[in-house]
Design a protein around this motif. Sequence first.
Motif, PDB file in Angstrom:
ATOM      1  N   CYS A  76       0.860  -1.181   0.000  1.00 28.17           N
ATOM      2  CA  CYS A  76       0.000   0.000   0.000  1.00 28.17           C
ATOM      3  C   CYS A  76       0.900   1.235   0.000  1.00 28.17           C
ATOM      4  O   CYS A  76       2.052   1.166   0.456  1.00 28.17           O
ATOM      5  CB  CYS A  76      -0.900  -0.011   1.240  1.00 28.17           C
ATOM      6  N   LEU A  77       0.386   2.353  -0.512  1.00 26.38           N
ATOM      7  CA  LEU A  77       1.141   3.602  -0.530  1.00 26.38           C
ATOM      8  C   LEU A  77       0.430   4.649   0.316  1.00 26.38           C
ATOM      9  O   LEU A  77      -0.787   4.837   0.190  1.00 26.38           O
ATOM     10  CB  LEU A  77       1.287   4.130  -1.952  1.00 26.38           C
ATOM     11  N   LEU A  78       1.185   5.325   1.177  1.00 22.30           N
ATOM     12  CA  LEU A  78       0.669   6.436   1.971  1.00 22.30           C
ATOM     13  C   LEU A  78       1.106   7.728   1.295  1.00 22.30           C
ATOM     14  O   LEU A  78       2.289   8.079   1.309  1.00 22.30           O
ATOM     15  CB  LEU A  78       1.203   6.367   3.403  1.00 22.30           C
ATOM     16  N   VAL A  79       0.177   8.422   0.671  1.00 19.17           N
ATOM     17  CA  VAL A  79       0.495   9.628  -0.082  1.00 19.17           C
ATOM     18  C   VAL A  79       0.569  10.820   0.861  1.00 19.17           C
ATOM     19  O   VAL A  79      -0.386  11.112   1.589  1.00 19.17           O
ATOM     20  CB  VAL A  79      -0.559   9.887  -1.182  1.00 19.17           C
ATOM     21  N   THR A  80       1.701  11.504   0.845  1.00 15.13           N
ATOM     22  CA  THR A  80       1.867  12.728   1.631  1.00 15.13           C
ATOM     23  C   THR A  80       2.542  13.773   0.756  1.00 15.13           C
ATOM     24  O   THR A  80       3.138  13.461  -0.274  1.00 15.13           O
ATOM     25  CB  THR A  80       2.724  12.495   2.883  1.00 15.13           C
ATOM     26  N   GLU A  81       2.466  15.016   1.179  1.00 16.00           N
ATOM     27  CA  GLU A  81       3.151  16.086   0.461  1.00 16.00           C
ATOM     28  C   GLU A  81       4.471  16.370   1.160  1.00 16.00           C
ATOM     29  O   GLU A  81       4.620  16.124   2.367  1.00 16.00           O
ATOM     30  CB  GLU A  81       2.279  17.340   0.433  1.00 16.00           C
ATOM     31  N   PRO A  82       5.461  16.866   0.417  1.00 16.29           N
ATOM     32  CA  PRO A  82       6.742  17.212   1.044  1.00 16.29           C
ATOM     33  C   PRO A  82       6.528  18.172   2.209  1.00 16.29           C
ATOM     34  O   PRO A  82       5.582  18.976   2.210  1.00 16.29           O
ATOM     35  CB  PRO A  82       7.524  17.886  -0.092  1.00 16.29           C
ATOM     36  N   LEU A  83       7.402  18.074   3.215  1.00 20.02           N
ATOM     37  CA  LEU A  83       7.271  18.929   4.389  1.00 20.02           C
ATOM     38  C   LEU A  83       7.352  20.408   4.011  1.00 20.02           C
ATOM     39  O   LEU A  83       8.129  20.800   3.153  1.00 20.02           O
ATOM     40  CB  LEU A  83       8.384  18.608   5.399  1.00 20.02           C
ATOM     41  N   HIS A  84       6.519  21.214   4.626  1.00 18.42           N
ATOM     42  CA  HIS A  84       6.524  22.647   4.393  1.00 18.42           C
ATOM     43  C   HIS A  84       6.129  23.351   5.681  1.00 18.42           C
ATOM     44  O   HIS A  84       5.582  22.742   6.604  1.00 18.42           O
ATOM     45  CB  HIS A  84       5.549  23.019   3.271  1.00 18.42           C
ATOM     46  N   ARG A  85       6.412  24.620   5.737  1.00 19.73           N
ATOM     47  CA  ARG A  85       6.086  25.391   6.935  1.00 19.73           C
ATOM     48  C   ARG A  85       4.578  25.618   7.032  1.00 19.73           C
ATOM     49  O   ARG A  85       3.870  25.610   6.037  1.00 19.73           O
ATOM     50  CB  ARG A  85       6.812  26.736   6.899  1.00 19.73           C
ATOM     51  N   GLY A  86       4.132  25.850   8.258  1.00 14.21           N
ATOM     52  CA  GLY A  86       2.724  26.138   8.453  1.00 14.21           C
ATOM     53  C   GLY A  86       1.930  24.905   8.849  1.00 14.21           C
ATOM     54  O   GLY A  86       2.488  23.891   9.261  1.00 14.21           O
TER      55      GLY A  86
END
Length: 304
Positions: free
Chosen positions: A57-67
């Motif tokens: 399975c794949l856990l989709v996340t976005e690259p780390l960013h501020r906020g």
Amino acid sequence: MDEGSAVEVYSGGAVTDAKQIPVSLKAAVTQMLRGGAILEVTNVEQAKIAEEAGACCLLVTEPLHRGISRMPDPSLVDKIKNSVTIPIMARVRVGHFVEAQILEAIGVGYIDESEALALADEENFINKHNFRCPFVCGSQNLGQLLRRVREGASMIRIQGELSGSGNIAGTVKNVRSVMGELRILDNMDEDEVFAFSKKIEAPYDLVAQAKKLRRLPVLLFAAGGIVTPADVSLMMQLGCDGVFVGSEIFECSDPYKRVRGMILAVRAYLDPDVLAESSCGLDDRMAGLNLNEGGINQFAHGGA
């Protein structure tokens, strides 16, 4: 509706009333992930590597960013979902049932109500019984775990340090704690279960069910600091049903080799020969993810 037809309707996405999907069926859907590795990915390239290497399975996340950290962009989830054939999971903020509604609408296979994101509701978790999609929730002890199951969670993620630290100590501590409590429960007299459930602040019926099953009523995956095949094997030998692997695993010269090694380790966690072969020649840049990057110091002060 019999169980077979329920599976068919669920797979086709035709159910509009979530209460038509029994908890047992959502738990059965998550059972397909048993003995696998769930890889966190941030783009299509990583997703394809993980699928080719054998991720379940794949856990989709976005690259780390501020906020404020929120659910991933639905367009990113959709793009990755259309590029692979294995199930997709995505995170929502704790208590943010609208983010969960959006992810369910775009067709993710699983939703992770994750403390790794910012909190949307400091008092209430999502009522997961209101959704067709199976939920994953994080816990650090048996009481927390069974409370999440009562809310409708179909899988539990035992979390130590958040992904990226490379420190597995917190995860080991929490897994051992849960397994130790289960052993204590298994040896209890029936009359002691009431007091035990009150002590850990967990629903009595779920505590009694765990005692009868001699294990948890849902899958238990480990997460946090798992960056080597040896880490994977340790979690499996301690009693977990699978592992989550953070996206930092792709930050090396040959990510396929490392991902493949960890997936082989989750499948053959009792075979030292396979583990030795899987551990050979891995990029040592991953070793930089260690205690000096938020590991033992954060854990020692209760940061996990």
